[in-house]
Design an enzyme around this catalytic site. Structure first.
Site, PDB file in Angstrom:
ATOM      1  N   LYS A 175     -12.437  39.609  42.599  1.00 29.71           N
ATOM      2  CA  LYS A 175     -11.537  39.146  41.966  1.00 29.71           C
ATOM      3  C   LYS A 175     -10.706  40.148  41.454  1.00 29.71           C
ATOM      4  O   LYS A 175     -11.087  40.775  41.484  1.00 29.71           O
ATOM      5  CB  LYS A 175     -12.456  38.531  40.659  1.00 29.71           C
ATOM      6  CG  LYS A 175     -11.750  37.905  39.296  1.00 29.71           C
ATOM      7  CD  LYS A 175     -12.306  37.699  38.241  1.00 29.71           C
ATOM      8  CE  LYS A 175     -10.998  36.509  37.018  1.00 29.71           C
ATOM      9  NZ  LYS A 175     -11.973  36.409  35.877  1.00 29.71           N
ATOM     10  N   LYS A 206     -11.254  34.975  44.672  1.00 32.05           N
ATOM     11  CA  LYS A 206      -9.639  35.298  43.683  1.00 32.05           C
ATOM     12  C   LYS A 206      -9.082  35.961  43.284  1.00 32.05           C
ATOM     13  O   LYS A 206      -9.231  36.718  43.596  1.00 32.05           O
ATOM     14  CB  LYS A 206     -10.618  34.674  42.169  1.00 32.05           C
ATOM     15  CG  LYS A 206      -9.914  33.917  41.212  1.00 32.05           C
ATOM     16  CD  LYS A 206     -10.715  34.021  39.720  1.00 32.05           C
ATOM     17  CE  LYS A 206      -9.924  33.172  38.746  1.00 32.05           C
ATOM     18  NZ  LYS A 206     -10.586  33.363  38.048  1.00 32.05           N
TER      19      LYS A 206
HETATM   20  C1  PBG Z   1     -11.687  34.699  33.305  1.00 34.14           C
HETATM   21  C2  PBG Z   1     -11.023  33.947  34.102  1.00 34.14           C
HETATM   22  C3  PBG Z   1      -9.648  34.368  34.192  1.00 34.14           C
HETATM   23  C4  PBG Z   1      -9.844  33.102  35.509  1.00 34.14           C
HETATM   24  C5  PBG Z   1     -10.914  32.055  35.229  1.00 34.14           C
HETATM   25  N1  PBG Z   1     -11.919  32.865  34.729  1.00 34.14           N
HETATM   26  C6  PBG Z   1      -9.030  34.803  34.298  1.00 34.14           C
HETATM   27  C7  PBG Z   1      -8.924  35.784  33.692  1.00 34.14           C
HETATM   28  O1  PBG Z   1      -9.569  36.956  34.575  1.00 34.14           O
HETATM   29  O2  PBG Z   1      -7.592  37.079  33.357  1.00 34.14           O
HETATM   30  C8  PBG Z   1      -8.368  32.650  36.135  1.00 34.14           C
HETATM   31  C9  PBG Z   1      -8.375  31.432  36.212  1.00 34.14           C
HETATM   32  C10 PBG Z   1      -6.987  30.577  36.861  1.00 34.14           C
HETATM   33  O3  PBG Z   1      -6.122  31.524  36.631  1.00 34.14           O
HETATM   34  O4  PBG Z   1      -6.672  29.793  36.956  1.00 34.14           O
HETATM   35  N2  PBG Z   1     -12.785  34.735  32.792  1.00 34.14           N
END
Ligand code: PBG
Length: 327
Positions: free
Chosen positions: A197, A249
């Site tokens: 991520k 992601k």
């Molecule tokens: C954090 C989380 C995020 C997303 C999913 N889970 C945001 C972040 O890390 O700031 C982002 C998903 C998206 O942008 O569609 N738990």
């Protein structure tokens, strides 16, 4: 004129030929719809930066599940926005916390017809917006956070979630949650690890969707967009710790990472077409600059082509319908 040896265009001569030779055929069952549930709402509330996506009330959640089932979507990923937040995100572990109630509601509505996943992370629940608890100096305390993730995971499993989506990027999170689940007897609750991520600019609209309190960034725990190999390192660790699924992601800007992870993984690999990726398509389509349907289908197709077994997308219901029409 010398005869041309190869004419690849022969396989593109018409729709029937193109359909015959197509290499990947994304299916509705591979799609997962992220769903936001906001405590205190009685009707759904549209999210400006995510056209077509809303924060749902518990009352409107069953209909979303019904629509997803109807379209043949494979699963939903639940996120919840609580009314109150604190330093340790205590609402995340409360059985009556909004996310845990939403899980119960979704599981009941789904009745086994799709897979119910829940986001396991503290950022929606902390008043500082970080994915973990903080030390006195304001940095994110990895190991103290693991204890909370373990408790949150057990609460989500107890609420009935099929899959826990560990999105916090703390080291050791898969092992910690797996151990807690097993200790409490939840041996069949699966873990989807957000392995690779990245600290991406594409999460902007999501932060509006969850009313994020974050001031600053997540660069000490989410990955540097410049790093490809590190994606595989993270994926290997999560698989070794017992993750049942891995995730990369965002999706499209990281197809190289996705292809690497998918090639080496023994477990299914998901990719998240995140909020900013979705909104870029929506914004351009709104201006008439891009064909919305074609762009969403192309995004999902490309993610599957790169090796994604499962695709999370805010357009899941529509894409599922389009895929059915096109098949
Ligand atoms: C954090 C989380 C995020 C997303 C999913 N889970 C945001 C972040 O890390 O700031 C982002 C998903 C998206 O942008 O569609 N738990």
């Amino acid at each position: 004129m010398t005869a041309m040896q190869r004419r690849p265009r022969r396989l593109r001569t018409g729709p029937a030929m193109r359909r015959l030779v197509r290499e990947v055929r994304p299916q509705p069952a591979q799609l997962v719809l992220p769903v936001f549930v906001r405590e205190g709402l009685t009707v759904s509330r549209p999210i400006d930066s995510l056209p077509g996506v809303s924060q749902h009330a518990l009352e409107t959640l069953p209909q979303v599940i019904e629509d997803a089932v109807e379209a043949g979507v494979g699963g939903v990923m639940l996120f919840a926005i609580p009314e109150t937040r604190d330093a340790t995100g205590s609402q995340a572990c409360e059985p009556e916390g909004i996310l845990n109630i939403a899980i119960e509601c979704a599981v009941e509505a789904a009745a086994g017809r799709l897979v119910v996943m829940a986001d396991l992370c503290l950022d929606e629940f902390t008043d500082h917006g970080h994915c973990g608890v903080l030390t006195d100096d304001g940095s994110v305390d990895n190991d103290a956070t693991l204890e909370l993730y373990a408790r949150m995971g057990v609460a989500q499993a107890r609420a009935g979630a099929d899959v826990l989506g560990l999105s916090g990027m703390m080291d050791g999170q898969v092992a910690a949650v797996r151990a807690a689940l097993d200790r409490e007897g939840f041996i069949d609750t699966s873990i989807l690890a957000y392995s690779a991520k990245y600290a991406s600019a594409a999460y902007g609209p999501f932060r509006e969707a969850v009313e994020s309190q974050l001031d600053g960034d997540r660069k000490t725990y989410q990955m540097d967009p410049a790093n490809r190999r590190e994606g595989s390192v993270e994926a290997n660790i999560d698989e070794a710790e017992g993750a049942d699924f891995l995730m990369v992601k965002p999706a499209l800007p990281y197809l190289d990472v996705l292809a690497d992870v998918a090639a080496a993984s023994a477990v299914p690999v998901a990719a998240y077409h995140v909020s900013g990726e979705y909104s870029q398509i929506e914004a351009a389509a709104e201006r008439g600059w891009i064909d919305r349907r074609a762009a969403h289908v192309e995004a999902v197709t490309s993610i599957v082509r790169a090796g994604g077994d499962i695709v999370l997308t805010y357009a899941a219901i529509e894409v599922a319908r389009w895929l059915k029409e096109d098949s």
